[in-house]
Structure formats: structure tokens, C-alpha cells
Design a protein around this motif. Structure first.
Motif, PDB file in Angstrom:
ATOM      1  N   LEU A   9       0.828  -1.205   0.000  1.00 15.56           N
ATOM      2  CA  LEU A   9       0.000   0.000   0.000  1.00 15.56           C
ATOM      3  C   LEU A   9       0.861   1.253   0.000  1.00 15.56           C
ATOM      4  CD1 LEU A   9      -2.821   1.242   0.148  1.00 15.56           C
ATOM      5  CD2 LEU A   9      -2.694   1.074   2.641  1.00 15.56           C
ATOM      6  N   THR A  10       1.930   1.237   0.793  1.00 14.11           N
ATOM      7  CA  THR A  10       2.834   2.396   0.851  1.00 14.11           C
ATOM      8  C   THR A  10       3.501   2.638  -0.500  1.00 14.11           C
ATOM      9  OG1 THR A  10       3.270   1.982   3.207  1.00 14.11           O
ATOM     10  CG2 THR A  10       4.836   3.377   2.007  1.00 14.11           C
ATOM     11  N   LEU A  11       3.974   1.577  -1.120  1.00 11.58           N
ATOM     12  CA  LEU A  11       4.611   1.703  -2.434  1.00 11.58           C
ATOM     13  C   LEU A  11       3.627   2.205  -3.479  1.00 11.58           C
ATOM     14  CD1 LEU A  11       6.793  -1.540  -2.551  1.00 11.58           C
ATOM     15  CD2 LEU A  11       7.558   0.823  -2.164  1.00 11.58           C
ATOM     16  N   TYR A  12       2.389   1.747  -3.373  1.00  8.43           N
ATOM     17  CA  TYR A  12       1.364   2.187  -4.321  1.00  8.43           C
ATOM     18  C   TYR A  12       1.067   3.670  -4.148  1.00  8.43           C
ATOM     19  CZ  TYR A  12      -3.116   2.399  -6.772  1.00  8.43           C
ATOM     20  OH  TYR A  12      -4.142   2.743  -7.621  1.00  8.43           O
ATOM     21  N   ILE A  13       0.970   4.124  -2.908  1.00  5.53           N
ATOM     22  CA  ILE A  13       0.718   5.549  -2.639  1.00  5.53           C
ATOM     23  C   ILE A  13       1.877   6.399  -3.148  1.00  5.53           C
ATOM     24  CG2 ILE A  13       0.436   7.276  -0.824  1.00  5.53           C
ATOM     25  CD1 ILE A  13      -1.099   5.181   0.788  1.00  5.53           C
ATOM     26  N   ILE A  14       3.095   5.932  -2.913  1.00  3.10           N
ATOM     27  CA  ILE A  14       4.267   6.667  -3.401  1.00  3.10           C
ATOM     28  C   ILE A  14       4.251   6.753  -4.923  1.00  3.10           C
ATOM     29  CG2 ILE A  14       6.791   6.578  -3.615  1.00  3.10           C
ATOM     30  CD1 ILE A  14       6.872   5.337  -0.829  1.00  3.10           C
ATOM     31  N   PHE A  15       3.879   5.645  -5.568  1.00  2.00           N
ATOM     32  CA  PHE A  15       3.795   5.624  -7.022  1.00  2.00           C
ATOM     33  C   PHE A  15       2.767   6.635  -7.527  1.00  2.00           C
ATOM     34  CE2 PHE A  15       1.714   3.916 -10.855  1.00  2.00           C
ATOM     35  CZ  PHE A  15       2.784   3.916 -11.725  1.00  2.00           C
ATOM     36  N   ILE A  20       2.815  14.069  -8.809  1.00  6.24           N
ATOM     37  CA  ILE A  20       2.464  15.321  -8.133  1.00  6.24           C
ATOM     38  C   ILE A  20       3.709  15.940  -7.501  1.00  6.24           C
ATOM     39  CG2 ILE A  20       1.091  16.342  -6.277  1.00  6.24           C
ATOM     40  CD1 ILE A  20      -1.023  14.227  -6.775  1.00  6.24           C
ATOM     41  N   TYR A  21       4.521  15.090  -6.861  1.00  7.11           N
ATOM     42  CA  TYR A  21       5.758  15.615  -6.278  1.00  7.11           C
ATOM     43  C   TYR A  21       6.660  16.195  -7.355  1.00  7.11           C
ATOM     44  CZ  TYR A  21      10.533  15.740  -4.623  1.00  7.11           C
ATOM     45  OH  TYR A  21      11.814  16.166  -4.357  1.00  7.11           O
ATOM     46  N   TRP A  22       6.749  15.498  -8.493  1.00  8.72           N
ATOM     47  CA  TRP A  22       7.646  15.964  -9.556  1.00  8.72           C
ATOM     48  C   TRP A  22       7.166  17.301 -10.125  1.00  8.72           C
ATOM     49  CZ3 TRP A  22      12.163  14.013  -9.584  1.00  8.72           C
ATOM     50  CH2 TRP A  22      13.033  14.323 -10.630  1.00  8.72           C
ATOM     51  N   LEU A  23       5.839  17.460 -10.235  1.00  7.82           N
ATOM     52  CA  LEU A  23       5.292  18.732 -10.690  1.00  7.82           C
ATOM     53  C   LEU A  23       5.612  19.836  -9.691  1.00  7.82           C
ATOM     54  CD1 LEU A  23       3.464  20.040 -12.917  1.00  7.82           C
ATOM     55  CD2 LEU A  23       1.533  19.604 -11.389  1.00  7.82           C
ATOM     56  N   LEU A  24       5.440  19.537  -8.398  1.00  8.73           N
ATOM     57  CA  LEU A  24       5.759  20.510  -7.348  1.00  8.73           C
ATOM     58  C   LEU A  24       7.248  20.838  -7.353  1.00  8.73           C
ATOM     59  CD1 LEU A  24       4.493  22.044  -4.947  1.00  8.73           C
ATOM     60  CD2 LEU A  24       5.165  20.125  -3.499  1.00  8.73           C
ATOM     61  N   ASN A  25       8.071  19.834  -7.546  1.00 14.93           N
ATOM     62  CA  ASN A  25       9.519  20.015  -7.611  1.00 14.93           C
ATOM     63  C   ASN A  25       9.891  20.948  -8.765  1.00 14.93           C
ATOM     64  OD1 ASN A  25      12.345  19.582  -7.388  1.00 14.93           O
ATOM     65  ND2 ASN A  25      12.225  17.854  -8.794  1.00 14.93           N
ATOM     66  N   MET A  26       9.300  20.741  -9.929  1.00 18.26           N
ATOM     67  CA  MET A  26       9.595  21.574 -11.092  1.00 18.26           C
ATOM     68  C   MET A  26       9.124  23.010 -10.898  1.00 18.26           C
ATOM     69  SD  MET A  26       8.575  18.950 -14.177  1.00 18.26           S
ATOM     70  CE  MET A  26       8.682  20.250 -15.403  1.00 18.26           C
ATOM     71  N   SER A  27       8.051  23.194 -10.137  1.00 19.91           N
ATOM     72  CA  SER A  27       7.505  24.543  -9.973  1.00 19.91           C
ATOM     73  C   SER A  27       8.440  25.463  -9.207  1.00 19.91           C
ATOM     74  CB  SER A  27       6.146  24.476  -9.279  1.00 19.91           C
ATOM     75  OG  SER A  27       6.278  24.099  -7.912  1.00 19.91           O
ATOM     76  N   PHE A  28       9.377  24.898  -8.449  1.00 20.50           N
ATOM     77  CA  PHE A  28      10.329  25.713  -7.684  1.00 20.50           C
ATOM     78  C   PHE A  28      11.692  25.797  -8.375  1.00 20.50           C
ATOM     79  CE2 PHE A  28       7.436  24.176  -4.292  1.00 20.50           C
ATOM     80  CZ  PHE A  28       6.965  25.413  -3.873  1.00 20.50           C
ATOM     81  N   LYS A  29      11.745  25.358  -9.635  1.00 22.73           N
ATOM     82  CA  LYS A  29      12.976  25.435 -10.401  1.00 22.73           C
ATOM     83  C   LYS A  29      12.851  26.468 -11.513  1.00 22.73           C
ATOM     84  CE  LYS A  29      14.219  20.505  -9.926  1.00 22.73           C
ATOM     85  NZ  LYS A  29      14.487  19.263 -10.692  1.00 22.73           N
TER      86      LYS A  29
END
Length: 266
Positions: A9-15, A20-29
Motif C-alpha cells: 500500500l505504501t509503495l502504491y501511494i508513493i507511485f 504530483i511531487y515531480w510537478l511541485l519540484n519543477m515549480s520551484f525550479k
């Protein structure tokens, strides 16, 4: 066994959360850093993209326009669908099943079919480039969906409730508003959610029925190109902000959506 389930379940949630994390990461670059190579976090942390969105009228007005027509569409779709769904759930009349199917068939039509007629009509009546143009166009697709969802919830309410209310002296409007609507509040929440989400993410009609004054955020996001290329950081920041309204709506109607799935109507 239980630990394995939690790990899966944890791996699935991370997947699921990774995009979303990558989009957030790009928004601060900066765009140069995004194109410069892979990095799991910003090396040059910047709020410039968000600052541009919140200070540039063409950006924040686009968000306001989108929220405006989405709310108008959702309210109109649910209000119109409620009496129609009640009629389908409580009465039997000649051609009722055919009419119900025809109503649903409107939802199956691709939006591209209606772009030219809508542009011509709204230009003639002065609604082009207004939030009302997009809102009314979206009701063509959302009202059938709302009727279908609400009819399922209403059919689950025993007809004896209606009869008991009439015996107790309730008029139909009083019964419908005070007794019946609270009974199907879950259905109203589910219908409103799907109407909101369709209108929020739909791009074709929203882009073609507006030009300047009522330009929505989905149209603004397609115009991030400059002489040096696409402004990827700005595009990512806009994408992050477009996720927030949907997340807020999902938070408030999450229990209603679960009930909708349980009833098999979603």
C-alpha cells in the motif's frame, strides 16, 4: 502478511504521488535547471513562477474566470437535474426509458461537435468571451450525468416516504426541500463533484468560447511559450495551483463519493 500489505500500500501511494511531487519540484525550479538535467529537488529554489502567477493579471484572472464558470455550471446542472431525476425515479410514462437513454446519449457526444454551433450562437447573442458561455456549454454534458447519478440515489429512497409526507400535510415543494433533498444529500454531493471536475478540466470548449476577458486557466497554460522556448517552471506552478480546487472539493465530498460507489451509480 499484514506488514506486506502495508508495504504494498505504501509503495502504491508513493507511485501515485510521484507525478504530483515531480510537478511541485519543477515549480520551484527555473526553466534552465529543469532542462539542465535530473534532480530530485531544486538546486536553485525560487518562487518566481508563483510570484508571476499571483502578480500578473492575465494569470490570476484566468483562475478567477475558471472558478466562476465552474461554479455557475455546477449550480445550474444540479438544480436542473434534481426535478428531472425525481420524475424518472418516481413516475412511469410513455417513452420514459427512451428519453432517459437519449438524455445520456448527449453526454456521450464529443465536445468538438458543438464548438462551432456554440461559437456562432454565443457570438450572435453577445455571450461569447464570458464565463456564462462556458458554463452553459458545459451544462449540456453535465446535466445528463447529474440526472443519471441522482436518479440512482432517488430510486433507492422508498416511495412510502413521499406518501407519508403528503399524509402529514406537506406540499410537494415543502416535502422536496425539507425532507427529500436531505435524504439524498450524498447523491447531490456526488453529482456536484463530477459536474465540478468535468468543467474544471475541460479545455476544448473553454478555450474556444473565450478569447481575452474570460480566458480560463487551461487556455492560459497553453500560452507559456516565449522566444527562448516554453517557460516550464511557470507551467509547472500553474499546474500545481490547478490541483488545489479539485483537492478541496474531493476532501469535502469524499464520503459522498464512497456512498456513490457503494450504490453502483458512480
Amino acid at each position: 502478511m499484514i506488514r506486506k500489505r502495508y508495504v504494498v500500500l505504501t509503495l502504491y501511494i508513493i507511485f501515485l504521488m510521484l507525478p504530483i511531487y515531480w510537478l511541485l519540484n519543477m515549480s520551484f525550479k527555473t526553466t534552465n535547471e529543469i532542462l539542465g538535467g535530473f534532480s530530485a529537488y531544486p538546486r536553485e529554489f525560487t518562487f518566481d513562477s508563483y510570484r508571476t502567477i499571483f502578480t500578473d493579471p492575465s494569470w490570476y484572472n484566468a483562475y478567477i474566470n475558471s472558478i466562476t464558470y465552474v461554479l455557475i455550471n455546477t449550480v445550474i446542472s444540479v438544480i436542473v437535474a434534481l426535478p428531472a431525476a425525481y420524475a424518472f425515479s418516481r413516475y412511469r410514462f410513455l417513452g420514459d426509458k427512451h428519453l432517459f437513454f437519449w438524455l445520456l446519449s448527449n453526454r456521450m457526444a464529443p465536445p468538438a461537435v458543438f464548438v462551432l454551433p456554440f461559437v456562432n450562437l454565443y457570438s450572435a447573442v453577445g455571450l461569447f468571451d464570458t464565463p456564462w458561455a462556458v458554463a452553459l456549454a458545459h451544462t449540456l454534458f453535465n446535466i445528463p450525468l447529474a440526472v443519471w447519478i441522482l436518479e440512482g440515489f432517488m430510486s433507492g429512497v422508498p416511495k412510502e416516504l413521499d406518501e407519508t409526507a403528503y399524509v402529514d400535510g406537506y406540499s410537494f415543494p415543502s416535502f422536496f426541500i425539507k425532507i427529500f433533498l436531505p435524504t439524498i444529500s450524498a447523491g447531490i454531493g456526488v453529482a456536484a463533484f463530477f459536474c465540478f471536475m468535468f468543467s474544471w478540466v475541460e479545455m476544448l470548449l473553454a478555450k474556444n468560447l473565450t478569447s481575452v476577458s474570460a480566458k480560463p486557466i487551461v487556455a492560459a497554460m497553453t500560452k507559456t511559450a516565449s522566444t527562448s522556448g516554453y517557460e516550464l517552471g511557470l507551467l509547472a506552478a500553474a499546474g500545481v495551483l490547478t490541483l488545489i480546487p479539485g483537492a478541496i472539493v474531493i476532501y469535502f465530498v469524499r464520503n459522498y463519493i464512497a456512498k456513490g460507489f457503494a450504490l453502483g451509480r458512480v
